[in-house]
Motif scaffolding. Sequence first.
Motif, PDB file in Angstrom:
ATOM      1  N   MET A 229       0.844  -1.188   0.000  1.00  0.00           N
ATOM      2  CA  MET A 229       0.000   0.000   0.000  1.00  0.00           C
ATOM      3  C   MET A 229       0.881   1.240   0.000  1.00  0.00           C
ATOM      4  N   THR A 230       0.617   2.108  -0.899  1.00  0.00           N
ATOM      5  CA  THR A 230       1.423   3.324  -0.971  1.00  0.00           C
ATOM      6  C   THR A 230       0.561   4.543  -0.717  1.00  0.00           C
ATOM      7  N   ARG A 231       1.107   5.449  -0.019  1.00  0.00           N
ATOM      8  CA  ARG A 231       0.444   6.730   0.189  1.00  0.00           C
ATOM      9  C   ARG A 231       1.539   7.759   0.364  1.00  0.00           C
ATOM     10  N   PRO A 232       1.214   8.992   0.065  1.00  0.00           N
ATOM     11  CA  PRO A 232       2.210  10.052   0.269  1.00  0.00           C
ATOM     12  C   PRO A 232       2.538  10.178   1.749  1.00  0.00           C
ATOM     13  N   ARG A 233       3.787  10.449   2.028  1.00  0.00           N
ATOM     14  CA  ARG A 233       4.165  10.634   3.418  1.00  0.00           C
ATOM     15  C   ARG A 233       3.791  12.036   3.861  1.00  0.00           C
ATOM     16  N   HIS A 234       3.444  12.131   5.131  1.00  0.00           N
ATOM     17  CA  HIS A 234       3.144  13.451   5.668  1.00  0.00           C
ATOM     18  C   HIS A 234       4.454  14.205   5.856  1.00  0.00           C
ATOM     19  N   SER A 235       4.408  15.498   5.590  1.00  0.00           N
ATOM     20  CA  SER A 235       5.656  16.268   5.635  1.00  0.00           C
ATOM     21  C   SER A 235       6.175  16.489   7.053  1.00  0.00           C
ATOM     22  N   LYS A 236       5.270  16.364   8.017  1.00  0.00           N
ATOM     23  CA  LYS A 236       5.711  16.513   9.414  1.00  0.00           C
ATOM     24  C   LYS A 236       6.034  15.128   9.967  1.00  0.00           C
ATOM     25  N   LYS A 237       7.254  14.943  10.373  1.00  0.00           N
ATOM     26  CA  LYS A 237       7.676  13.588  10.751  1.00  0.00           C
ATOM     27  C   LYS A 237       6.941  13.067  11.979  1.00  0.00           C
ATOM     28  N   ASP A 238       6.585  13.945  12.883  1.00  0.00           N
ATOM     29  CA  ASP A 238       5.839  13.512  14.072  1.00  0.00           C
ATOM     30  C   ASP A 238       4.489  12.926  13.664  1.00  0.00           C
ATOM     31  N   ILE A 239       3.857  13.605  12.719  1.00  0.00           N
ATOM     32  CA  ILE A 239       2.542  13.155  12.278  1.00  0.00           C
ATOM     33  C   ILE A 239       2.660  11.904  11.425  1.00  0.00           C
ATOM     34  N   GLU A 240       3.686  11.866  10.590  1.00  0.00           N
ATOM     35  CA  GLU A 240       3.923  10.668   9.781  1.00  0.00           C
ATOM     36  C   GLU A 240       4.084   9.446  10.689  1.00  0.00           C
ATOM     37  N   ALA A 241       4.790   9.626  11.781  1.00  0.00           N
ATOM     38  CA  ALA A 241       4.991   8.527  12.725  1.00  0.00           C
ATOM     39  C   ALA A 241       3.663   8.108  13.342  1.00  0.00           C
ATOM     40  N   ALA A 242       2.822   9.088  13.634  1.00  0.00           N
ATOM     41  CA  ALA A 242       1.513   8.777  14.209  1.00  0.00           C
ATOM     42  C   ALA A 242       0.641   8.043  13.197  1.00  0.00           C
ATOM     43  N   LEU A 243       0.759   8.422  11.929  1.00  0.00           N
ATOM     44  CA  LEU A 243      -0.013   7.753  10.878  1.00  0.00           C
ATOM     45  C   LEU A 243       0.443   6.303  10.734  1.00  0.00           C
ATOM     46  N   ALA A 244       1.757   6.102  10.788  1.00  0.00           N
ATOM     47  CA  ALA A 244       2.291   4.740  10.695  1.00  0.00           C
ATOM     48  C   ALA A 244       1.803   3.912  11.876  1.00  0.00           C
ATOM     49  N   HIS A 245       1.758   4.549  13.038  1.00  0.00           N
ATOM     50  CA  HIS A 245       1.266   3.880  14.240  1.00  0.00           C
ATOM     51  C   HIS A 245      -0.195   3.471  14.046  1.00  0.00           C
ATOM     52  N   ALA A 246      -0.988   4.379  13.493  1.00  0.00           N
ATOM     53  CA  ALA A 246      -2.399   4.090  13.255  1.00  0.00           C
ATOM     54  C   ALA A 246      -2.556   2.948  12.260  1.00  0.00           C
ATOM     55  N   GLU A 247      -1.770   2.977  11.208  1.00  0.00           N
ATOM     56  CA  GLU A 247      -1.859   1.932  10.183  1.00  0.00           C
ATOM     57  C   GLU A 247      -1.487   0.565  10.766  1.00  0.00           C
ATOM     58  N   ALA A 248      -0.548   0.596  11.690  1.00  0.00           N
ATOM     59  CA  ALA A 248      -0.146  -0.658  12.330  1.00  0.00           C
ATOM     60  C   ALA A 248      -1.299  -1.256  13.131  1.00  0.00           C
ATOM     61  N   GLN A 249      -2.235  -0.401  13.559  1.00  0.00           N
ATOM     62  CA  GLN A 249      -3.403  -0.881  14.306  1.00  0.00           C
ATOM     63  C   GLN A 249      -4.573  -1.185  13.381  1.00  0.00           C
ATOM     64  N   GLY A 250      -4.343  -1.085  12.087  1.00  0.00           N
ATOM     65  CA  GLY A 250      -5.396  -1.414  11.138  1.00  0.00           C
ATOM     66  C   GLY A 250      -6.198  -0.226  10.641  1.00  0.00           C
ATOM     67  N   TRP A 251      -5.799   0.959  11.033  1.00  0.00           N
ATOM     68  CA  TRP A 251      -6.521   2.145  10.594  1.00  0.00           C
ATOM     69  C   TRP A 251      -6.230   2.431   9.133  1.00  0.00           C
ATOM     70  N   ARG A 252      -7.195   3.053   8.483  1.00  0.00           N
ATOM     71  CA  ARG A 252      -7.036   3.397   7.076  1.00  0.00           C
ATOM     72  C   ARG A 252      -6.753   4.888   6.946  1.00  0.00           C
TER      73      ARG A 252
END
Length: 87
Positions: free
Chosen positions: A1-24
């Motif tokens: 699955m590909t998506r653009p990375r968020h430009s803010k690294k803190d938020i990108e990390a939070a998004l990755a965390h969410a995806e790891a929990q199954g969030w879309r």
Amino acid sequence: MTRPRHSKKDIEAALAHAEAQGWRVELASGHAWGRLYCPHNDSECRCGEFGIVSVWSTPKNPANHARQLRRVVDNCTGGTSSEEDET
Ligand SMILES: [Zn+2]
């Protein structure tokens, strides 16, 4: 699955965390960068509003916004119910 990375690294990390929990993660236009969708979208779940959490593209305080996103993900009541104190 590909998506653009968020430009803010803190938020990108939070998004990755969410995806790891199954969030879309879905991209949005306008003020929001995108939206997070709870994988347990039912009445039991009170993540954000109706299981949808907005991700801002340029929040005033990225670290704060990232922490807020993580809190919603970590507090998701769907699926596992380890904290049932008021049912
Ligand atoms: Zn949830």
